[in-house]
Design a protein around this motif. Structure first.
Motif, PDB file in Angstrom:
ATOM      1  N   CYS A  93       0.849  -1.188   0.000  1.00 12.19           N
ATOM      2  CA  CYS A  93       0.000   0.000   0.000  1.00 12.19           C
ATOM      3  C   CYS A  93       0.883   1.236   0.000  1.00 12.19           C
ATOM      4  N   PRO A  94       0.638   2.163  -0.949  1.00 15.54           N
ATOM      5  CA  PRO A  94       1.469   3.363  -1.018  1.00 15.54           C
ATOM      6  C   PRO A  94       1.252   4.312   0.171  1.00 15.54           C
ATOM      7  N   LYS A  95       0.121   4.175   0.849  1.00 17.89           N
ATOM      8  CA  LYS A  95      -0.186   5.090   1.943  1.00 17.89           C
ATOM      9  C   LYS A  95       0.329   4.584   3.292  1.00 17.89           C
ATOM     10  N   CYS A  96      -0.030   3.336   3.648  1.00 19.48           N
ATOM     11  CA  CYS A  96       0.330   2.826   4.979  1.00 19.48           C
ATOM     12  C   CYS A  96       1.458   1.801   4.945  1.00 19.48           C
ATOM     13  N   GLN A  97       1.876   1.405   3.760  1.00 19.02           N
ATOM     14  CA  GLN A  97       2.977   0.468   3.556  1.00 19.02           C
ATOM     15  C   GLN A  97       2.659  -0.975   3.965  1.00 19.02           C
ATOM     16  N   ASP A  98       1.401  -1.285   4.245  1.00 20.07           N
ATOM     17  CA  ASP A  98       1.008  -2.668   4.514  1.00 20.07           C
ATOM     18  C   ASP A  98       1.004  -3.466   3.219  1.00 20.07           C
ATOM     19  N   ILE A  99       1.234  -4.766   3.345  1.00 20.12           N
ATOM     20  CA  ILE A  99       1.151  -5.653   2.192  1.00 20.12           C
ATOM     21  C   ILE A  99      -0.308  -6.091   2.053  1.00 20.12           C
TER      22      ILE A  99
END
Length: 160
Positions: A93-99
């Motif tokens: 995720c570009p916002k929260c960096q979660d996969i």
């Protein structure tokens, strides 16, 4: 069952005491006779109660074994390991960096589908056809078969 023999022994001992009291001619008219007779009656009640408890315990053990067997069957059915033939695509995720993982079949779907991050609701993938030409890693790929593209997509996201 040893516990069952103890109950029989207890009942036999009480029966022996009753016979002994009758054989000795203990009278219920005397103070001592009433006490001894009452003690023997209490012992008989205790022996019968213990016998009932042992029978109930045996029934309960049988019932619990049955429940345990049923529960084991349910666990086997519920937790049965299934072969998962599904290919997944992972994107960061570009916002929260979660996969974010999603089914690779979305790539083939003709309807427009947006995949959003469950954590922050950011759109992480849209199957609008741009995926076929360009991987989200930013690298240009020649036309490849879909499985290889999915594998590359997965490896790119693992590197992130």
């Amino acid at each position: 069952m040893k516990g069952g023999n103890n109950v029989k022994d207890l009942k036999q001992q009480v029966a022996y005491l009753q016979g002994l009291a009758e054989g000795l001619g203990i009278s219920k008219e005397t103070k001592e006779g009433r006490v001894l007779t009452q003690i023997i009656d209490v012992l008989e009640g205790i022996a019968l109660s213990v016998e009932d408890l042992r029978a109930q315990q045996a029934d309960m053990e049988t019932y619990l074994e049955s429940i345990d067997d049923d529960l084991n069957e349910l666990e086997e059915d519920f937790y049965e390991e299934e072969e998962d033939d599904t290919d997944y695509v992972e994107v960061k995720c570009p916002k929260c960096q979660d996969i974010v993982c999603f089914d690779a079949d979305i790539l083939e779907d003709e309807d427009l589908i947006e995949v959003t991050c469950p954590r922050c609701n950011e759109v992480v993938f849209i199957n609008d056809g741009s995926y076929d030409d360009k991987c989200t890693c930013g690298e240009e790929h020649e036309e490849e078969d879909e499985e290889q593209l999915v594998a590359e997509k997965k490896s790119h996201t693992e590197d992130l």
